[in-house]
Design a protein around this motif. Structure first.
Motif, short mmCIF file in Angstrom:
data_model
loop_
_atom_site.label_atom_id
_atom_site.label_comp_id
_atom_site.label_asym_id
_atom_site.label_seq_id
_atom_site.Cartn_x
_atom_site.Cartn_y
_atom_site.Cartn_z
N GLN A 88 -4.53 -3.04 -0.46
CA GLN A 88 -3.12 -2.96 -0.82
C GLN A 88 -2.28 -2.30 0.26
OE1 GLN A 88 -2.34 -0.66 -4.36
NE2 GLN A 88 -0.14 -0.97 -4.26
N LYS A 89 -2.78 -1.24 0.86
CA LYS A 89 -1.95 -0.43 1.76
C LYS A 89 -2.29 -0.59 3.24
CE LYS A 89 -0.75 3.01 -1.69
NZ LYS A 89 -0.64 4.45 -2.02
N GLN A 175 1.99 -1.39 3.60
CA GLN A 175 2.11 -2.54 2.70
C GLN A 175 3.47 -3.22 2.79
OE1 GLN A 175 1.96 0.66 1.87
NE2 GLN A 175 2.61 1.06 -0.22
#
Length: 293
Positions: A88-89, A175
């Motif tokens: 995700q990041k 992100q």
């Protein structure tokens, strides 16, 4: 072949590992995943007096979430690849890790080991440079932090001193950036003949910042700042991307080797530049509209 004889140490704590690295200095080698070092030992290209095996040091196996994602040096590449936090990041890292060898290799290979080995054709050093990440080195004198530009010095050579241990990699969470990692290799799983990691941030129709780091085309992860400037000035459009690719092809100075000529590597790097910029642009636009391209 079999390795030359060596002493073997398997510390269970970071303090003990640092003490061993301090004690043996340049006479020792640190074993992480072993994907690069073990072949060097078997071919007797490396003949350390002592091998310091970090595989029991659990303190170095972690992924810590935050504005800056902190990854312990002994975190397996496969762990990072499947980590929800990384996916995700740190999407650029997740994408690049999937290009490393095969799952069996990533099950054993470590994030810190790949970066400390400093192979100029490896994926993770380029990611570190593209994201302006840092590495943390620890010795008995304490810790120091180095950016990629200061850490990578030449082929398989870093600024780490003989008594220092790479203990952590820090990468800014991104992100909200448009990122892409592309490479060309002779076979799936091989080191790249050329590759590029791209990270860009948009500001409306303009580009706020962009960094590109190339792998396989020099002694260290290589940036071409003139090409980045072309994107900053030109914006997210095909003309600017083509100009960046032209500059990359003109400025890179890779070596010839048994795998590819310098001319071929320059050409591939230029083609990948244009493709990676387009992909990163689509992705950052997708985030703006609520999805990732």
């Amino acid at each position: 072949m079999k390795p030359a004889p060596f002493l073997y140490a398997a510390p269970e704590t970071l303090d003990d590992a640092v003490a061993l690295v301090h004690r043996y200095g340049a006479e020792g080698k640190v074993l992480a995943g072993g994907q690069s070092l073990v072949p060097l030992l078997n071919m007797r290209l490396a003949r350390p007096r002592v091998l310091v095996d970090l595989n029991r040091v659990r303190e170095l196996d972690y992924i810590k979430d935050g504005k800056e994602i902190r990854i312990g040096a002994m975190t397996r590449q496969r762990t990072a690849e499947t980590s929800p936090v990384v996916r995700q990041k740190l999407p650029l890292l997740a994408e690049a890790v999937r290009c490393i060898g095969h799952p069996q290799i990533r099950n054993r290979g470590t994030i810190g080991g790949s970066i400390a080995h400093a192979d100029p054709a490896a994926e993770l050093p380029a990611v570190l440079a593209a994201l302006d990440g840092t590495v943390v080195l620890q010795s008995r004198r304490g810790k120091r932090t180095l950016r990629a530009e200061a850490f990578f010095l030449s082929y398989l050579t870093t600024a780490a001193l003989p008594d220092e241990l790479l203990v952590e990699v820090r990468l800014p969470a991104h992100q909200h950036l448009g990122t892409a990692f592309l490479e060309v290799a002779r076979r799936h799983g091989d080191f790249a003949l050329a590759g590029v990691a791209v990270a860009l941030e948009r500001d409306g129709d303009a580009v706020r910042r962009v960094r590109m780091a190339f792998t396989g085309v020099g002694a260290t992860p290589t940036r071409v700042e003139e090409a980045e400037e072309a994107v900053l000035k030109g914006g997210l459009n095909d003309r600017a991307f083509a100009e960046a690719a032209r500059i990359v092809t003109a400025r890179l100075t890779p070596d010839n080797d048994i795998h590819a000529s310098a001319e071929y590597r320059r050409h591939v790097a230029g083609v990948l530049t244009e493709r990676a910029l387009r992909l990163a642009a689509r992705r950052v636009e997708g985030q703006t509209s609520g999805g990732r391209g």
